[in-house]
Design an enzyme around this catalytic site. Structure first.
Site, mmCIF file in Angstrom:
data_model
loop_
_atom_site.group_PDB
_atom_site.id
_atom_site.type_symbol
_atom_site.label_atom_id
_atom_site.label_comp_id
_atom_site.label_asym_id
_atom_site.label_seq_id
_atom_site.Cartn_x
_atom_site.Cartn_y
_atom_site.Cartn_z
ATOM 1 N N ARG A 110 -11.751 -3.364 -28.994
ATOM 2 C CA ARG A 110 -11.604 -1.991 -30.060
ATOM 3 C C ARG A 110 -11.026 -2.757 -31.230
ATOM 4 O O ARG A 110 -10.232 -2.170 -31.968
ATOM 5 C CB ARG A 110 -11.070 -1.176 -29.689
ATOM 6 C CG ARG A 110 -11.730 -0.315 -28.299
ATOM 7 C CD ARG A 110 -11.693 1.231 -28.361
ATOM 8 N NE ARG A 110 -12.485 1.885 -27.337
ATOM 9 C CZ ARG A 110 -11.841 2.114 -26.046
ATOM 10 N NH1 ARG A 110 -10.896 1.997 -25.896
ATOM 11 N NH2 ARG A 110 -12.899 2.446 -25.188
ATOM 12 N N ARG A 132 -17.843 14.000 -19.335
ATOM 13 C CA ARG A 132 -16.796 13.115 -19.832
ATOM 14 C C ARG A 132 -16.527 12.781 -21.167
ATOM 15 O O ARG A 132 -17.591 12.230 -21.573
ATOM 16 C CB ARG A 132 -16.220 12.256 -18.773
ATOM 17 C CG ARG A 132 -17.178 11.223 -18.496
ATOM 18 C CD ARG A 132 -16.969 10.929 -17.028
ATOM 19 N NE ARG A 132 -17.661 9.344 -16.805
ATOM 20 C CZ ARG A 132 -19.134 9.455 -16.453
ATOM 21 N NH1 ARG A 132 -19.753 10.632 -16.403
ATOM 22 N NH2 ARG A 132 -19.738 8.418 -16.169
ATOM 23 N N LYS A 155 -21.692 1.965 -19.325
ATOM 24 C CA LYS A 155 -21.406 1.281 -18.203
ATOM 25 C C LYS A 155 -22.509 1.091 -17.230
ATOM 26 O O LYS A 155 -22.710 1.899 -16.352
ATOM 27 C CB LYS A 155 -20.175 1.509 -17.318
ATOM 28 C CG LYS A 155 -19.022 1.457 -18.761
ATOM 29 C CD LYS A 155 -17.528 1.780 -17.553
ATOM 30 C CE LYS A 155 -16.458 1.941 -18.474
ATOM 31 N NZ LYS A 155 -16.528 3.233 -19.593
ATOM 32 N N CYS A 179 -0.743 -0.829 -29.647
ATOM 33 C CA CYS A 179 -0.772 -1.165 -28.375
ATOM 34 C C CYS A 179 0.757 -1.969 -28.409
ATOM 35 O O CYS A 179 1.386 -2.292 -29.537
ATOM 36 C CB CYS A 179 -1.787 -2.149 -28.121
ATOM 37 S SG CYS A 179 -3.484 -1.473 -28.007
ATOM 38 N N ASP A 229 -17.635 -7.893 -23.751
ATOM 39 C CA ASP A 229 -18.449 -7.192 -24.611
ATOM 40 C C ASP A 229 -18.672 -8.179 -25.527
ATOM 41 O O ASP A 229 -18.023 -9.014 -26.117
ATOM 42 C CB ASP A 229 -17.944 -5.840 -25.446
ATOM 43 C CG ASP A 229 -17.737 -4.844 -24.282
ATOM 44 O OD1 ASP A 229 -18.608 -4.804 -23.315
ATOM 45 O OD2 ASP A 229 -16.843 -4.052 -24.453
ATOM 46 N N CYS A 235 -9.761 -8.080 -27.055
ATOM 47 C CA CYS A 235 -9.844 -6.727 -27.455
ATOM 48 C C CYS A 235 -11.296 -6.145 -27.935
ATOM 49 O O CYS A 235 -11.778 -6.944 -28.939
ATOM 50 C CB CYS A 235 -8.806 -5.992 -28.444
ATOM 51 S SG CYS A 235 -8.858 -4.415 -28.467
ATOM 52 N N CYS A 244 -4.416 -7.796 -27.519
ATOM 53 C CA CYS A 244 -5.105 -8.852 -26.564
ATOM 54 C C CYS A 244 -5.992 -9.523 -27.389
ATOM 55 O O CYS A 244 -6.960 -8.705 -28.413
ATOM 56 C CB CYS A 244 -5.988 -8.145 -25.647
ATOM 57 S SG CYS A 244 -4.685 -7.058 -24.531
ATOM 58 N N ASP A 252 -21.033 -2.939 -20.374
ATOM 59 C CA ASP A 252 -20.918 -1.694 -21.087
ATOM 60 C C ASP A 252 -22.205 -2.026 -22.137
ATOM 61 O O ASP A 252 -22.016 -2.843 -23.214
ATOM 62 C CB ASP A 252 -19.671 -1.694 -21.887
ATOM 63 C CG ASP A 252 -19.487 -0.271 -22.251
ATOM 64 O OD1 ASP A 252 -20.386 0.735 -22.383
ATOM 65 O OD2 ASP A 252 -18.123 0.310 -22.173
ATOM 66 N N ARG A 262 -20.116 10.416 -24.686
ATOM 67 C CA ARG A 262 -21.276 9.603 -24.203
ATOM 68 C C ARG A 262 -21.924 10.172 -22.925
ATOM 69 O O ARG A 262 -23.275 10.101 -22.821
ATOM 70 C CB ARG A 262 -20.884 8.265 -23.854
ATOM 71 C CG ARG A 262 -21.957 7.295 -23.283
ATOM 72 C CD ARG A 262 -21.913 5.602 -23.496
ATOM 73 N NE ARG A 262 -21.714 5.551 -25.158
ATOM 74 C CZ ARG A 262 -20.963 4.660 -25.532
ATOM 75 N NH1 ARG A 262 -20.270 3.567 -24.763
ATOM 76 N NH2 ARG A 262 -21.158 4.362 -26.795
ATOM 77 N N TYR A 263 -21.233 10.430 -21.871
ATOM 78 C CA TYR A 263 -21.722 10.865 -20.519
ATOM 79 C C TYR A 263 -21.655 12.366 -20.620
ATOM 80 O O TYR A 263 -20.682 12.843 -21.365
ATOM 81 C CB TYR A 263 -20.842 10.319 -19.566
ATOM 82 C CG TYR A 263 -20.749 8.746 -19.507
ATOM 83 C CD1 TYR A 263 -21.842 7.928 -18.889
ATOM 84 C CD2 TYR A 263 -19.530 8.195 -19.853
ATOM 85 C CE1 TYR A 263 -21.699 6.720 -18.904
ATOM 86 C CE2 TYR A 263 -19.581 6.772 -19.664
ATOM 87 C CZ TYR A 263 -20.672 6.017 -19.184
ATOM 88 O OH TYR A 263 -20.669 4.723 -19.282
HETATM 89 C C1 LIG Z 1 -15.722 3.933 -19.750
HETATM 90 C C2 LIG Z 1 -15.949 5.426 -20.553
HETATM 91 C C3 LIG Z 1 -16.035 6.406 -19.855
HETATM 92 C C4 LIG Z 1 -15.157 6.713 -18.392
HETATM 93 O O1 LIG Z 1 -16.233 6.266 -17.509
HETATM 94 P P1 LIG Z 1 -16.186 6.038 -16.007
HETATM 95 O O2 LIG Z 1 -17.591 5.391 -15.242
HETATM 96 O O3 LIG Z 1 -16.110 7.582 -15.683
HETATM 97 O O4 LIG Z 1 -14.758 5.491 -15.585
HETATM 98 C C5 LIG Z 1 -15.964 7.509 -20.673
HETATM 99 N N1 LIG Z 1 -16.562 7.605 -21.788
HETATM 100 C C6 LIG Z 1 -16.828 6.464 -22.566
HETATM 101 C C7 LIG Z 1 -17.284 6.262 -23.918
HETATM 102 C C8 LIG Z 1 -16.582 5.019 -21.972
HETATM 103 O O5 LIG Z 1 -16.619 3.994 -22.461
HETATM 104 S S1 SF4 Z 2 -7.513 -4.577 -24.834
HETATM 105 FE FE1 SF4 Z 2 -7.194 -3.665 -27.015
HETATM 106 S S2 SF4 Z 2 -6.702 -1.538 -26.793
HETATM 107 FE FE2 SF4 Z 2 -6.382 -2.816 -24.855
HETATM 108 S S3 SF4 Z 2 -4.139 -3.196 -24.824
HETATM 109 FE FE3 SF4 Z 2 -5.269 -4.842 -25.356
HETATM 110 S S4 SF4 Z 2 -5.401 -4.785 -27.812
HETATM 111 FE FE4 SF4 Z 2 -5.048 -2.627 -26.964
#
Ligand SMILES: *Cc1c(COP(=O)(O)O)cnc(C)c1O
Ligand code: SF4
Length: 393
Positions: A159, A141, A363, A150, A319, A157, A154, A356, A137-138
């Site tokens: 995801r 990174r 973010k 996991c 989220d 979560c 949670c 996010d 995305r960025y």
């Molecule tokens: C959070 C995240 C990162 C890392 O973001 P930082 O602000 O550098 O910690 C990189 N890629 C994705 C898709 C993210 O959600």
């Molecule tokens: S928030 Fe989601 S991905 Fe993170 S530890 Fe909990 S269940 Fe796993």
């Protein structure tokens, strides 16, 4: 049964346990389900994983379930089914349905309702994916979703569309080949974040191989791991894991912490082992209604984190993921928490509150506004006490 059980829990390294005579009763043994568990088994992360609490009959021996929880557990099948490490289970307050430890782990019926604006993939990760398991995305990174597993699932979560399908999860090490090729061929990527799921669910050898492959890419200069395992399964942080990580160091580690009750002596030992070995530690916290949405709780959390050398990094607005409406606060409450921290406590204790952005905006920091007016050459500012100051350029 409350936090003191965990807090009193004697924190033993593996060698200490072996050399110590068996004590009369360990704190976890006060819970009838675990009264006969050998301390060596209790400290063994594989034992903890194998004995996760997944069934109504088990959890009802630890907690007096509410009807909302009972229905939630029955509904949560397949992906994101309930799975709670025995360690985490001992931290729950069986008599208090509002216990923050309990609410993060036991599904409630509300999870199966879809709130307004809620989505399956709220941050648009799937649309920013140039290779399987990779989000780019960025500019500099990437995020590697290294696993679907996991230690504990949670209930908030973000995801949940991906994690927790243990029966169908691909654990083959070549699952990352395309993602690694993408990173190798894209010289702008200097930072790789390995998350999931939880990367520490892998065996040392598998994780070690992945780290080595990433380290071998010359333009990757910054490597980090996102995990919740020091909190949900601190027994996983072994000397052997640490020496595996060290081989591919330096590695920064972000740990998902949500409540001061999670900082038990056992978790403190896990974090101290990591910090002593030289891994810089940060925390990521999800703002959760009824769990950590009071400024005094968040203040205790960030202070207790600093004591164990974990630097508060982000607080996330919860989220807009399906089934989490009962956990979501207003944005105003998040801003108020930052307002109550900034200036009143150490700068190191103040995380960045972020949203996010839905649809893949990344973010975005959301802050109290300290700029009252901005004209040519002149900023009128307020400080944390609302006193007004002028800065002339
Ligand atoms: C959070 C995240 C990162 C890392 O973001 P930082 O602000 O550098 O910690 C990189 N890629 C994705 C898709 C993210 O959600
Ligand atoms: S928030 Fe989601 S991905 Fe993170 S530890 Fe909990 S269940 Fe796993």
């Amino acid at each position: 049964m409350d936090n003191t059980i965990a807090d009193n829990q004697k924190l033993l390294t593996e060698s200490q346990i072996i050399s110590r005579p068996v004590r009369r009763s360990l704190d976890y043994q006060q819970i009838s389900l675990y009264k006969d568990v050998n301390p060596l088994d209790w400290e063994d992360w594989h034992w903890q994983m194998k004995h996760r609490v997944t069934k109504l009959e088990q959890i009802s021996q630890i907690v007096k379930l509410t009807s909302e929880e009972e229905e939630g557990i029955k509904n949560a099948r397949g992906r994101m089914a309930m799975a709670i490490t025995p360690y985490w289970a001992t931290l729950m307050d069986g008599d208090d349905p509002s216990c923050p430890i309990r609410r993060q782990a036991i599904p409630e019926v509300y999870e199966f309702q879809v709130g307004p604006h809620e989505m399956v993939d709220p941050c648009g990760e799937d649309t920013d994916s140039p290779a399987p398991h990779l989000v780019h995305r960025y500019p500099d990174r990437v995020l590697l979703l290294s696993t679907e597993q996991c230690a504990m699932y949670c209930r908030h979560c973000t995801r949940r569309r991906l994690v927790g399908d243990e029966a169908n999860s691909d654990t083959n090490a070549n699952r990352w080949d395309a993602a690694l090729d993408y990173i190798r061929s894209n010289k702008k990527i200097r930072d790789v974040l390995i998350s999931g799921g939880d990367p520490f669910t892998y065996e040392d050898e598998v994780l070690g191989d992945l780290l080595k492959k990433i380290r071998a890419i010359p333009h990757v200069e910054f490597l980090r791991i996102g995990t919740r395992i020091p909190v949900t399964l601190p027994q996983r942080i072994t000397e052997r894991l640490i020496s595996t990580l060290k081989k591919s160091g330096p590695i920064w580690i972000s740990i998902h912490f949500n409540h001061p009750k999670e900082i038990t002596k056992r978790t403190r030992i896990a974090c101290e082992m990591l910090a002593d070995a030289g891994f810089p530690l940060g925390s990521q916290t999800v703002l959760l209604k009824g769990i950590n949405d009071r400024p005094c709780i968040m203040r205790k959390l960030v202070h207790d984190l600093l004591k164990i050398r974990v630097r508060p990094y982000y607080i996330y607005q919860c989220d807009l993921v399906r089934g989490t409406q009962h956990f979501r606060t207003s944005v105003k409450e998040g801003i108020n928490i930052i307002e109550k921290l900034r200036g009143y406590t150490s700068g190191y204790a103040v995380p960045t509150y972020v949203i996010d952005a839905p649809g893949g905006g990344g973010k975005i920091p959301v802050n109290p506004n300290y700029i009252i007016s901005q004209t040519k050459g002149k900023y009128v500012l307020r400080n944390y006490e609302n006193k007004v100051f002028t800065y002339l350029e």
